[in-house]
Structures are given as C-alpha cells and as structure tokens.
Design a protein around this motif. Sequence first.
Motif, PDB file in Angstrom:
ATOM      1  N   ILE A   1      -0.073  -0.016   3.778  1.00  0.00           N
ATOM      2  CA  ILE A   1       0.085   0.660   2.489  1.00  0.00           C
ATOM      3  C   ILE A   1       1.420   1.394   2.425  1.00  0.00           C
ATOM      4  O   ILE A   1       2.131   1.345   1.409  1.00  0.00           O
ATOM      5  N   ASP A   2       1.788   2.070   3.507  1.00  0.00           N
ATOM      6  CA  ASP A   2       3.056   2.802   3.552  1.00  0.00           C
ATOM      7  C   ASP A   2       4.239   1.855   3.329  1.00  0.00           C
ATOM      8  O   ASP A   2       5.159   2.157   2.559  1.00  0.00           O
ATOM      9  N   ARG A   3       4.229   0.723   4.023  1.00  0.00           N
ATOM     10  CA  ARG A   3       5.315  -0.257   3.868  1.00  0.00           C
ATOM     11  C   ARG A   3       5.381  -0.788   2.440  1.00  0.00           C
ATOM     12  O   ARG A   3       6.470  -0.949   1.878  1.00  0.00           O
ATOM     13  N   GLN A   4       4.223  -1.064   1.864  1.00  0.00           N
ATOM     14  CA  GLN A   4       4.202  -1.637   0.516  1.00  0.00           C
ATOM     15  C   GLN A   4       4.704  -0.653  -0.530  1.00  0.00           C
ATOM     16  O   GLN A   4       5.444  -1.029  -1.434  1.00  0.00           O
TER      17      GLN A   4
ATOM     18  N   HIS B   1       0.793  -5.487  -2.925  1.00  0.00           N
ATOM     19  CA  HIS B   1       0.142  -4.219  -2.575  1.00  0.00           C
ATOM     20  C   HIS B   1      -1.301  -4.181  -3.077  1.00  0.00           C
ATOM     21  O   HIS B   1      -2.230  -3.919  -2.303  1.00  0.00           O
ATOM     22  N   VAL B   2      -1.488  -4.440  -4.365  1.00  0.00           N
ATOM     23  CA  VAL B   2      -2.838  -4.315  -4.932  1.00  0.00           C
ATOM     24  C   VAL B   2      -3.763  -5.387  -4.357  1.00  0.00           C
ATOM     25  O   VAL B   2      -4.931  -5.119  -4.065  1.00  0.00           O
TER      26      VAL B   2
ATOM     27  N   VAL C   1      -7.367  -6.381 -12.333  1.00  0.00           N
ATOM     28  CA  VAL C   1      -6.634  -5.901 -13.509  1.00  0.00           C
ATOM     29  C   VAL C   1      -5.421  -5.089 -13.077  1.00  0.00           C
ATOM     30  O   VAL C   1      -4.322  -5.233 -13.646  1.00  0.00           O
ATOM     31  N   ARG C   2      -5.595  -4.239 -12.064  1.00  0.00           N
ATOM     32  CA  ARG C   2      -4.461  -3.463 -11.560  1.00  0.00           C
ATOM     33  C   ARG C   2      -3.346  -4.385 -11.074  1.00  0.00           C
ATOM     34  O   ARG C   2      -2.160  -4.102 -11.296  1.00  0.00           O
TER      35      ARG C   2
ATOM     36  N   LEU D   1      -1.493  -5.665 -14.269  1.00  0.00           N
ATOM     37  CA  LEU D   1      -0.789  -4.659 -15.059  1.00  0.00           C
ATOM     38  C   LEU D   1       0.273  -3.928 -14.241  1.00  0.00           C
ATOM     39  O   LEU D   1       1.386  -3.692 -14.723  1.00  0.00           O
ATOM     40  N   GLU D   2      -0.042  -3.566 -13.011  1.00  0.00           N
ATOM     41  CA  GLU D   2       0.915  -2.797 -12.222  1.00  0.00           C
ATOM     42  C   GLU D   2       2.074  -3.657 -11.733  1.00  0.00           C
ATOM     43  O   GLU D   2       3.191  -3.159 -11.575  1.00  0.00           O
ATOM     44  N   ALA D   3       1.836  -4.936 -11.506  1.00  0.00           N
ATOM     45  CA  ALA D   3       2.945  -5.819 -11.132  1.00  0.00           C
ATOM     46  C   ALA D   3       3.934  -5.945 -12.290  1.00  0.00           C
ATOM     47  O   ALA D   3       5.153  -5.884 -12.093  1.00  0.00           O
ATOM     48  N   GLU D   4       3.408  -6.100 -13.498  1.00  0.00           N
ATOM     49  CA  GLU D   4       4.287  -6.182 -14.673  1.00  0.00           C
ATOM     50  C   GLU D   4       4.981  -4.844 -14.922  1.00  0.00           C
ATOM     51  O   GLU D   4       6.168  -4.805 -15.277  1.00  0.00           O
ATOM     52  N   ALA D   5       4.258  -3.738 -14.712  1.00  0.00           N
ATOM     53  CA  ALA D   5       4.868  -2.420 -14.892  1.00  0.00           C
ATOM     54  C   ALA D   5       6.019  -2.229 -13.914  1.00  0.00           C
ATOM     55  O   ALA D   5       7.078  -1.695 -14.290  1.00  0.00           O
TER      56      ALA D   5
END
Length: 269
Positions: A202-205, A228-229, A102-103, A106-110
């Motif tokens: 994670i830092d790069r992303q 990332h997610v 779900v993240r 939603l977070e990609a669209e955000a």
Amino acid sequence: MTSNSRPPSVAERVVGHVEKLIVDSVLRPGQALPSERQLMERFGCSRTALREGLRILRGRGLIRTEHGRGSFVASLGAGRESSPLMHLFASQPRTLYDLLEVRALLEAEAARLAAARATQADMVLIRRAFEAWQQAQSLPSGQVLPAEEHARRDHAFHRAISEAADNPVLVHTLDSLSELMLGSVHASVSHLYGRPLYKAQIDRQHLRIFRAIEQRRPEAAQRAALEHVRSVRDNLQEAGREQERQARALLRLEGAVTASRASDHRRPE
C-alpha cells in the motif's frame, strides 16, 4: 424583454455564486460560510440582497443556519446514508467488493485527470494530504493512531486527488458514496495495515500515485491508482480466506481435543 429572459436579481446572483462554490468544493458540507460582512464584500451586494440569497439557499436545502453561530453548507447527501438502499448496501458483505470495483474505475480516472489538470494550488493540497498520511505511517515507537484516523487520512489523500480532477460530477459522485467509501478504506486499514507485506505494498502504491500526478504523467497515474484499488480488493479477499482457514483449523483442533478427552474418559481404570 420577457420575464423568462430578465436579468437575475442581486439575490439570485448571490445564490449562483454560493452554489458554484459548493459545486467546486470550495465550500464543503458542514463548513461554515464566511461572515455576512465578508460575503457582502466578496459579492458586492447589500445585506438585504445577501440575506434574501441565503433564504433561497436554505429553501433549496443547500445551507442551514444556526442561531448565534451562522450559516453552514448542508449535507448534500442528507438522508442517503439512512435510506433503504444505503442500508441494504451496508448490510451485505459483497458490497465491500462491489464498491472496490467502482473505486477502481472512478479513482483511476480521477488520478488520470488530476495528473493532467491539477493546478499548483491543487498540488499543494495533494502534497499536504499525502504528507499527513505519511506521518501517520512513521510515528515514534509506542505511538499508534486509531484505525479510524488512518482511514480518514487515507481517504483525504484520495479525495484531494479527485478534487484536482476538476470534474465536480466525479467529486460529488464519490462524495455521495462517502460513508461506504470510508468503510472500504477502514476495512483495508483494519485488515491489511497490520500485515507487513500488504502494508508495504500500500505504501509503495500511494507513493507511485503521488509521484505520477506530481510528474504530470496521466497514464501512469491511472495505472497506479487502478493497481492500488485492485490489489486492496485482492488482498482483502485473501485475508478473508485466511481468516476462514484459521477458523476451520481451530474448529478441527477443538474437535480433536474434545474427542481425545472423551476417549480418556472411556478408558477403563
């Protein structure tokens, strides 16, 4: 003019103003409302009208008032974290991976919307959240932040992006899952931050997401957030499998040691 088409009263306009501030995340759950004097000046209303508006908001469960302290925005998800559904979600191991799916959506669209819609003020807030997260990653030697604080800063960065998407439904949908979301972020901090390869990824992303939004590249921001997610999900699964392999190997070692000791006891003297 019918009663259904009558103009709103001053108190109702106060209610509308405060509701909009909450929907737009200007006022957040737990945040104190400005003083009565400030609200009266802001809305251009009398103390009587303001207090009537606040009474209506309390009746709707949107604010709570504490004697001697003032009024605060109520938790919009009151009771949800302790609801049977949230309890079931929190109790199931698979929920973490379902939530990461779900993240990802939603977070990609955000991130895409934020890159297209963020105002200068939004970018200031995103940059502040990103820099606060960065500071936690580069503390002087010997200083360590608790995992909970790392998770809070990580979550705050993603939340600043969702707010910049300028879609209140998206923001409040993510907020409704905030306890579970923080849990997923805490899992990544606890299990991945201590592994240099995963931590560097994670830092790069995070940097890619931030730069894509800052450079107003919606599609790149969407891809970066999605990557990332999904990689957090894949890495958590691999970390889990590694723990299981280590546990099985330890059991085999313990079994071998026990068998060896038993063999030694059976040997004739």
